[in-house]
Design an enzyme around this catalytic site. Structure first.
Site, PDB file in Angstrom:
ATOM      1  N   LYS A 239      -6.483  22.181  50.972  1.00  0.00           N
ATOM      2  CA  LYS A 239      -6.034  21.082  50.120  1.00  0.00           C
ATOM      3  C   LYS A 239      -5.473  19.978  51.015  1.00  0.00           C
ATOM      4  O   LYS A 239      -4.393  20.100  51.580  1.00  0.00           O
ATOM      5  CB  LYS A 239      -4.933  21.514  49.149  1.00  0.00           C
ATOM      6  CG  LYS A 239      -4.588  20.396  48.157  1.00  0.00           C
ATOM      7  CD  LYS A 239      -3.105  20.296  47.868  1.00  0.00           C
ATOM      8  CE  LYS A 239      -2.387  19.117  48.410  1.00  0.00           C
ATOM      9  NZ  LYS A 239      -2.835  17.775  48.160  1.00  0.00           N
TER      10      LYS A 239
ATOM     11  N   GLY B 170       3.703  19.579  56.903  1.00  0.00           N
ATOM     12  CA  GLY B 170       4.264  18.612  55.955  1.00  0.00           C
ATOM     13  C   GLY B 170       5.774  18.638  56.022  1.00  0.00           C
ATOM     14  O   GLY B 170       6.349  18.906  57.069  1.00  0.00           O
TER      15      GLY B 170
ATOM     16  N   GLY C 178       7.866  23.232  52.997  1.00  0.00           N
ATOM     17  CA  GLY C 178       7.765  24.310  53.985  1.00  0.00           C
ATOM     18  C   GLY C 178       8.666  25.487  53.654  1.00  0.00           C
ATOM     19  O   GLY C 178       8.237  26.646  53.702  1.00  0.00           O
TER      20      GLY C 178
ATOM     21  N   GLU D  28       4.443  23.715  60.037  1.00  0.00           N
ATOM     22  CA  GLU D  28       4.777  22.641  60.985  1.00  0.00           C
ATOM     23  C   GLU D  28       5.420  21.522  60.181  1.00  0.00           C
ATOM     24  O   GLU D  28       4.802  20.987  59.257  1.00  0.00           O
ATOM     25  CB  GLU D  28       3.514  22.123  61.686  1.00  0.00           C
ATOM     26  CG  GLU D  28       2.933  23.101  62.697  1.00  0.00           C
ATOM     27  CD  GLU D  28       3.875  23.435  63.830  1.00  0.00           C
ATOM     28  OE1 GLU D  28       4.832  22.674  64.086  1.00  0.00           O
ATOM     29  OE2 GLU D  28       3.677  24.497  64.452  1.00  0.00           O
TER      30      GLU D  28
ATOM     31  N   CYS E  70       5.085  13.197  63.304  1.00  0.00           N
ATOM     32  CA  CYS E  70       6.167  14.186  63.350  1.00  0.00           C
ATOM     33  C   CYS E  70       6.781  14.225  64.744  1.00  0.00           C
ATOM     34  O   CYS E  70       7.913  14.647  64.909  1.00  0.00           O
ATOM     35  CB  CYS E  70       5.625  15.545  62.963  1.00  0.00           C
ATOM     36  SG  CYS E  70       4.106  15.923  63.816  1.00  0.00           S
TER      37      CYS E  70
ATOM     38  N   GLU F  48      14.840  12.562  59.166  1.00  0.00           N
ATOM     39  CA  GLU F  48      13.565  11.978  59.568  1.00  0.00           C
ATOM     40  C   GLU F  48      13.219  10.798  58.654  1.00  0.00           C
ATOM     41  O   GLU F  48      13.222  10.924  57.440  1.00  0.00           O
ATOM     42  CB  GLU F  48      12.471  13.043  59.459  1.00  0.00           C
ATOM     43  CG  GLU F  48      11.129  12.548  59.949  1.00  0.00           C
ATOM     44  CD  GLU F  48      10.054  13.618  59.801  1.00  0.00           C
ATOM     45  OE1 GLU F  48       9.917  14.173  58.698  1.00  0.00           O
ATOM     46  OE2 GLU F  48       9.357  13.878  60.797  1.00  0.00           O
TER      47      GLU F  48
HETATM   48  P1  NAP Z   1       4.653  16.723  52.051  1.00  0.00           P
HETATM   49  O1  NAP Z   1       5.102  15.926  50.921  1.00  0.00           O
HETATM   50  O2  NAP Z   1       5.330  18.018  52.325  1.00  0.00           O
HETATM   51  O3  NAP Z   1       3.109  16.972  51.823  1.00  0.00           O
HETATM   52  C1  NAP Z   1       2.340  17.793  52.658  1.00  0.00           C
HETATM   53  C2  NAP Z   1       1.278  18.458  51.818  1.00  0.00           C
HETATM   54  O4  NAP Z   1       1.914  19.356  50.899  1.00  0.00           O
HETATM   55  C3  NAP Z   1       0.467  17.484  50.973  1.00  0.00           C
HETATM   56  O5  NAP Z   1      -0.857  17.926  50.919  1.00  0.00           O
HETATM   57  C4  NAP Z   1       1.150  17.598  49.621  1.00  0.00           C
HETATM   58  O6  NAP Z   1       0.349  17.218  48.529  1.00  0.00           O
HETATM   59  C5  NAP Z   1       1.478  19.059  49.582  1.00  0.00           C
HETATM   60  N1  NAP Z   1       2.524  19.401  48.622  1.00  0.00           N
HETATM   61  C6  NAP Z   1       3.507  18.600  48.115  1.00  0.00           C
HETATM   62  N2  NAP Z   1       4.255  19.277  47.232  1.00  0.00           N
HETATM   63  C7  NAP Z   1       3.754  20.533  47.175  1.00  0.00           C
HETATM   64  C8  NAP Z   1       4.105  21.710  46.438  1.00  0.00           C
HETATM   65  N3  NAP Z   1       5.128  21.728  45.600  1.00  0.00           N
HETATM   66  N4  NAP Z   1       3.363  22.817  46.627  1.00  0.00           N
HETATM   67  C9  NAP Z   1       2.333  22.830  47.486  1.00  0.00           C
HETATM   68  N5  NAP Z   1       1.944  21.756  48.188  1.00  0.00           N
HETATM   69  C10 NAP Z   1       2.658  20.625  48.049  1.00  0.00           C
HETATM   70  O7  NAP Z   1       4.669  15.892  53.405  1.00  0.00           O
HETATM   71  P2  NAP Z   1       4.019  14.440  53.635  1.00  0.00           P
HETATM   72  O8  NAP Z   1       4.952  13.443  53.098  1.00  0.00           O
HETATM   73  O9  NAP Z   1       2.612  14.400  53.201  1.00  0.00           O
HETATM   74  O10 NAP Z   1       3.942  14.401  55.218  1.00  0.00           O
HETATM   75  C11 NAP Z   1       4.999  13.966  55.995  1.00  0.00           C
HETATM   76  C12 NAP Z   1       5.740  15.131  56.602  1.00  0.00           C
HETATM   77  O11 NAP Z   1       4.858  15.925  57.372  1.00  0.00           O
HETATM   78  C13 NAP Z   1       6.812  14.711  57.545  1.00  0.00           C
HETATM   79  O12 NAP Z   1       7.995  15.452  57.319  1.00  0.00           O
HETATM   80  C14 NAP Z   1       6.254  15.030  58.909  1.00  0.00           C
HETATM   81  O13 NAP Z   1       7.188  15.258  59.905  1.00  0.00           O
HETATM   82  C15 NAP Z   1       5.451  16.216  58.632  1.00  0.00           C
HETATM   83  N6  NAP Z   1       4.416  16.411  59.646  1.00  0.00           N
HETATM   84  C16 NAP Z   1       4.591  17.422  60.527  1.00  0.00           C
HETATM   85  C17 NAP Z   1       3.669  17.647  61.523  1.00  0.00           C
HETATM   86  C18 NAP Z   1       3.842  18.765  62.480  1.00  0.00           C
HETATM   87  O14 NAP Z   1       2.872  19.274  62.983  1.00  0.00           O
HETATM   88  N7  NAP Z   1       5.053  19.208  62.774  1.00  0.00           N
HETATM   89  C19 NAP Z   1       2.538  16.847  61.618  1.00  0.00           C
HETATM   90  C20 NAP Z   1       2.400  15.803  60.710  1.00  0.00           C
HETATM   91  C21 NAP Z   1       3.350  15.611  59.714  1.00  0.00           C
HETATM   92  P3  NAP Z   1       0.201  15.684  48.040  1.00  0.00           P
HETATM   93  O15 NAP Z   1      -1.185  15.361  48.360  1.00  0.00           O
HETATM   94  O16 NAP Z   1       0.443  15.679  46.572  1.00  0.00           O
HETATM   95  O17 NAP Z   1       1.182  14.869  48.780  1.00  0.00           O
END
Ligand code: NAP
Ligand code: MG
Length: 478
Positions: free
Chosen positions: A172, A225, A230, A247, A281, A380
């Site tokens: 997804k 994410g 997480g 991650e 990130c 962040e």
């Molecule tokens: P996010 O809101 O956690 O979304 C990540 C993914 O999870 C998206 O596909 C999202 O779907 C999905 N998601 C959201 N709510 C969910 C739920 N309740 N159950 C299951 N899946 C769910 O994060 P983001 O805003 O997209 O990304 C930014 C974050 O990612 C930042 O905190 C960043 O640091 C982190 N990041 C970390 C790394 C690493 O490797 N450490 C790399 C890149 C980014 P939707 O499509 O609906 O949003």
């Protein structure tokens, strides 16, 4: 008008409802429409993956290697076109987007080799005449949930090792960037993957993501994410006793010592903090400067920030693209207000830019006179925003660098071998950079962090095998 479809059991499946994929640099530019899938789509995909698993997990390694190699070759051959698509849907500059596509292609190529090098061990038993073998087998069906900021690289660095070691996948992707994931699915499908081995289901995290997490038929979850989602995944995985790999965010420090080459340090900070609109990130969001270099560094980086051109990612002159959407832009703006309310001095930027295009443009923003207790240095932001913290010496710099709940990447700029060596050993981070930006990593070595940034085995390189295989010990009396 392009209407994307899910890939379920080798078939392209359209949905009744779709959502527009908007270009963040120009909201009049609708790239296409993507499925708003339901939990039934997820169930079908997971069933297909389970049905495909017995054959795929025991398929000849050459078959898997050939498919991954073919996919990697096509990704690399189409880097310009896929890069344009990625830049249009996510907003990073075309050069950065092409770089990301190349990385995705390289990962497939690397994993095509890795499957042929799958290690095992044969040992003598402590019992006479008995042989012991240690082998690795695929884990099963892997649920993958990915963020919007690396639309093709993150899916690739999860999918490639999963398939290489014989697992089946339900992916997804983030709802904001469906086109890159769709292109990847199309490439994998045409590379010859059997039906059901790789499935793509697009839609909301709260529906599609949640359905993956709630399924009893998933054997592992790989997630990149936010920390909030997480920790929810960690709970679910612990209850079901399945493995997970998370991650998450960062608040990555870049330390600049008095003895640093100041020009190197300024470019390292500029790249780490502001490139890709700071939406990494691994972004350097805390610039920890020794008192002796502080003034000159701030002056130089302000000049360089003045050279930055914020605008259309497809324009070759652009150095910083837009923020990904209105919601993220509002979040960035609110941190800019919070920082000022807490007493930080706005040294550069801080304002939304009215561009020729209707998009989400924000000035690269630098705060000075901040301390490590301020929210701007604890939480962040995930935008083109960095804060300077002035410290007296190396020891204070190291202690401030480590004073965070996160631990993804940490950098130091110095010409002192003594300090660089000490920092390498004592920085509490999964990745340490010396005279290099905190962001920007190689595809063939492990990626991941410590503390609240990561949980579970590392991603990428030869370490990816830890998550995507399970160990079997066999005793034989011939
Ligand atoms: P996010 O809101 O956690 O979304 C990540 C993914 O999870 C998206 O596909 C999202 O779907 C999905 N998601 C959201 N709510 C969910 C739920 N309740 N159950 C299951 N899946 C769910 O994060 P983001 O805003 O997209 O990304 C930014 C974050 O990612 C930042 O905190 C960043 O640091 C982190 N990041 C970390 C790394 C690493 O490797 N450490 C790399 C890149 C980014 P939707 O499509 O609906 O949003
Ligand atoms: Mg988009």
């Amino acid at each position: 008008m392009t209407v994307l479809a899910n890939l379920i059991n080798g078939e392209w499946v359209t949905t009744q409802e779709n959502r527009p994929n908007v270009n963040p640099a120009n909201t009049n530019d609708i790239i296409g429409y993507s499925p708003i899938s339901t939990s039934e789509h997820v169930e079908q995909a997971i069933a297909a993956a389970n049905a495909a698993f017995p054959a795929w997990s025991t398929s000849p390694i050459q078959q898997r290697s050939t498919i991954l190699n073919k996919a990697g070759t096509e990704i690399l051959e189409r880097k310009e076109e896929l890069g344009r698509l990625l830049a249009r849907e996510e907003g990073k500059t075309l050069a950065e987007a092409i770089g990301e596509v190349v990385r995705a292609g390289d990962v497939f190529k690397f994993m095509a080799g890795e499957v042929l090098r799958m290690p095992g061990q044969k040992m003598d038993s402590t019992r006479p005449g008995v042989d012991v073998e240690i082998t690795r087998e695929a884990v099963g069906v892997i649920g993958m949930i990915t963020p919007w900021n690396f639309p093709i690289a993150i899916p690739s660095w999860k999918v490639a090792p999963a398939l290489a070691f014989g697992n089946c996948v339900v992916l997804k992707p983030a709802d904001l960037v469906p086109a890159s994931a769709h292109a990847l699915a199309d490439i994998l499908q045409r590379a010859g993957l059997p039906a059901g081995v790789f499935n793509l289901v697009m839609g909301k995290g709260s529906v599609v993501g949640q359905a993956i997490l709630e399924s009893q038929e998933i054997d592992a979850i790989s997630f990149t994410g936010s920390q909030g989602v997480g920790s929810q995944i960690a709970d679910i995985a612990a209850k079901r006793m399945i493995r997970c790999q998370l991650e998450m965010g960062g608040k990555n420090p870049l330390v600049v010592l008095d003895d640093a080459d100041i020009d190197v340090a300024v470019e390292v900070a500029l790249n780490g903090a502001f490139y890709s609109t700071g939406q990494r990130c691994t972004a350097s969001s805390r610039l920890i400067l020794n008192a002796g270099i502080h003034y000159a560094f701030v002056e130089k980086i302000e000049t360089r920030l003045g050279d930055m051109k914020v605008g259309d990612p497809l324009d070759a002159k652009t150095t910083i693209g837009p923020v990904v959407d209105e919601r993220q832009l509002q979040a960035d703006m609110s941190y800019i207000e919070i920082a000022q309310a807490e007493g930080a001095t706005l040294a550069f930027g801080g304002k939304r830019i009215a561009n020729d295009l209707p998009g989400y443009f924000l000035e690269p923003t630098l705060f000075i006179d901040t301390n490590n207790d301020m929210r701007i240095n604890r939480e962040e932001v995930f935008g083109p925003v960095a804060a300077v913290i002035k410290v007296q010496d190396y020891d204070e710099a190291l202690s401030v660098a480590n004073d965070t709940v996160f631990g993804l990447s940490a950098g130091i700029c110095t010409t002192s071998l003594k300090h660089a060596s000490h920092f390498k050993r004592h920085a509490q981070a999964g990745m340490v950079m010396v005279n290099l930006p905190t962001a920007g990593v190689d595809p063939h070595v492990p990626f991941g962090g410590r503390k609240a940034s990561s949980f579970g085995p590392r991603e990428q390189g030869s370490y990816a095998i830890e998550f995507y295989t399970t160990v079997k010990t066999t005793y034989v009396l011939p």
